[in-house]
Design an enzyme around this catalytic site. Structure first.
Site, PDB file in Angstrom:
ATOM      1  CB  CYS A   7      -0.933   0.006   1.207  1.00 47.14           C
ATOM      2  SG  CYS A   7      -2.327  -1.137   1.081  1.00 47.14           S
ATOM      3  N   GLY A  93       5.361 -19.544   0.943  1.00 48.44           N
ATOM      4  CA  GLY A  93       6.409 -18.537   1.101  1.00 48.44           C
ATOM      5  C   GLY A  93       5.944 -17.107   0.939  1.00 48.44           C
ATOM      6  CG  HIS A 100       2.597 -10.131  -4.145  1.00 53.31           C
ATOM      7  ND1 HIS A 100       2.219 -10.090  -2.816  1.00 53.31           N
ATOM      8  CD2 HIS A 100       3.578 -11.056  -4.233  1.00 53.31           C
ATOM      9  CE1 HIS A 100       2.961 -10.949  -2.130  1.00 53.31           C
ATOM     10  NE2 HIS A 100       3.785 -11.559  -2.962  1.00 53.31           N
TER      11      HIS A 100
HETATM   12  P1  5GP Z   1       6.044 -13.227  -1.729  1.00 55.37           P
HETATM   13  O1  5GP Z   1       7.209 -13.983  -1.169  1.00 55.37           O
HETATM   14  O2  5GP Z   1       5.191 -12.595  -0.651  1.00 55.37           O
HETATM   15  O3  5GP Z   1       5.241 -13.993  -2.729  1.00 55.37           O
HETATM   16  O4  5GP Z   1       6.691 -12.058  -2.579  1.00 55.37           O
HETATM   17  C1  5GP Z   1       7.028 -10.814  -2.068  1.00 55.37           C
HETATM   18  C2  5GP Z   1       7.943 -10.183  -3.066  1.00 55.37           C
HETATM   19  O5  5GP Z   1       8.057  -8.815  -2.757  1.00 55.37           O
HETATM   20  C3  5GP Z   1       9.363 -10.763  -3.026  1.00 55.37           C
HETATM   21  O6  5GP Z   1       9.684 -11.292  -4.309  1.00 55.37           O
HETATM   22  C4  5GP Z   1      10.228  -9.576  -2.645  1.00 55.37           C
HETATM   23  O7  5GP Z   1      11.469  -9.557  -3.306  1.00 55.37           O
HETATM   24  C5  5GP Z   1       9.364  -8.392  -3.021  1.00 55.37           C
HETATM   25  N1  5GP Z   1       9.585  -7.223  -2.203  1.00 55.37           N
HETATM   26  C6  5GP Z   1       9.684  -7.191  -0.842  1.00 55.37           C
HETATM   27  N2  5GP Z   1       9.886  -5.931  -0.421  1.00 55.37           N
HETATM   28  C7  5GP Z   1       9.902  -5.151  -1.541  1.00 55.37           C
HETATM   29  C8  5GP Z   1      10.077  -3.747  -1.745  1.00 55.37           C
HETATM   30  O8  5GP Z   1      10.230  -2.949  -0.832  1.00 55.37           O
HETATM   31  N3  5GP Z   1      10.041  -3.317  -3.033  1.00 55.37           N
HETATM   32  C9  5GP Z   1       9.857  -4.162  -4.091  1.00 55.37           C
HETATM   33  N4  5GP Z   1       9.849  -3.626  -5.300  1.00 55.37           N
HETATM   34  N5  5GP Z   1       9.684  -5.484  -3.930  1.00 55.37           N
HETATM   35  C10 5GP Z   1       9.708  -5.975  -2.674  1.00 55.37           C
HETATM   36 ZN    ZN Z   2      -1.746  -3.350   1.315  1.00 52.67          ZN
END
Ligand code: 5GP
Ligand code: ZN
Length: 114
Positions: A7, A93, A100
C-alpha cells in the site's frame, strides 16, 4: 492499509520501478528479481491473501492476469514464455500480505518449483 508495504508503494511513500498503473492496478519491478523480468502486479485496494478474495474481485483478478500477460508481451516474452504465480500463506512462502501476482520471464523456469 497504513502499515502495509505494498500500500505504501502504491501511495509512492516507498519508491519502486513502476511498470504500469491505472485506477485499480499497480505493477512494479521486484526488488530481488528471480529472472530478467520479475514484476509484481497488485490491486491498489488492500487484500491480504488469495484466501480473502471474494466473487466481487473476479474481474480484478482477471485484470491482474491480463496485465501480467501484456507486460510479458511488451518485453518480448509472450512467445518464449513466462510464469505467473500467487503465493498464499506460509507453505507457499508469502512474505508480503497484500496479494501480488509474480510475473517471471527471461530464463528457463524449472517445474515443479522448489
Ligand atoms: P512473496 O514472497 O510474498 O510472494 O513475494 C514478495 C515479493 O516482494 C518478493 O519477491 C520480494 O522480493 C518483493 N519485495 C519485498 N519488499 C519489496 C520492496 O520494498 N520493493 C519491491 N519492489 N519489492 C519488494
Ligand atoms: Zn496493502
Amino acid at each position: 492499509m497504513s502499515d502495509c508495504l505494498f500500500c505504501k508503494i502504491v501511495r509512492r511513500e516507498i519508491p519502486a520501478n513502476v511498470l504500469f498503473e491505472d485506477d485499480r492496478l499497480f505493477a512494479f519491478e521486484d526488488i530481488n528479481p528471480q529472472a530478467p523480468l520479475h514484476a509484481l502486479v497488485i490491486p491498489k485496494a488492500h487484500i491480504a491473501t488469495l484466501n480473502d478474495v471474494t466473487s466481487k474481485d473476479d474481474a480484478l483478478l482477471g485484470e491482474m492476469l491480463r496485465r501480467a500477460a501484456l507486460l510479458a508481451r511488451e518485453r518480448g516474452y509472450a512467445d518464449r514464455g513466462f510464469r505467473t504465480v500467487f503465493n498464499a500463506n506460509r507453505d507457499a512462502g508469502q512474505t508480503v500480505f497484500h496479494i501480488h501476482l509474480h510475473l517471471l520471464a527471461g530464463r528457463s523456469l524449472h517445474w515443479p518449483p522448489g
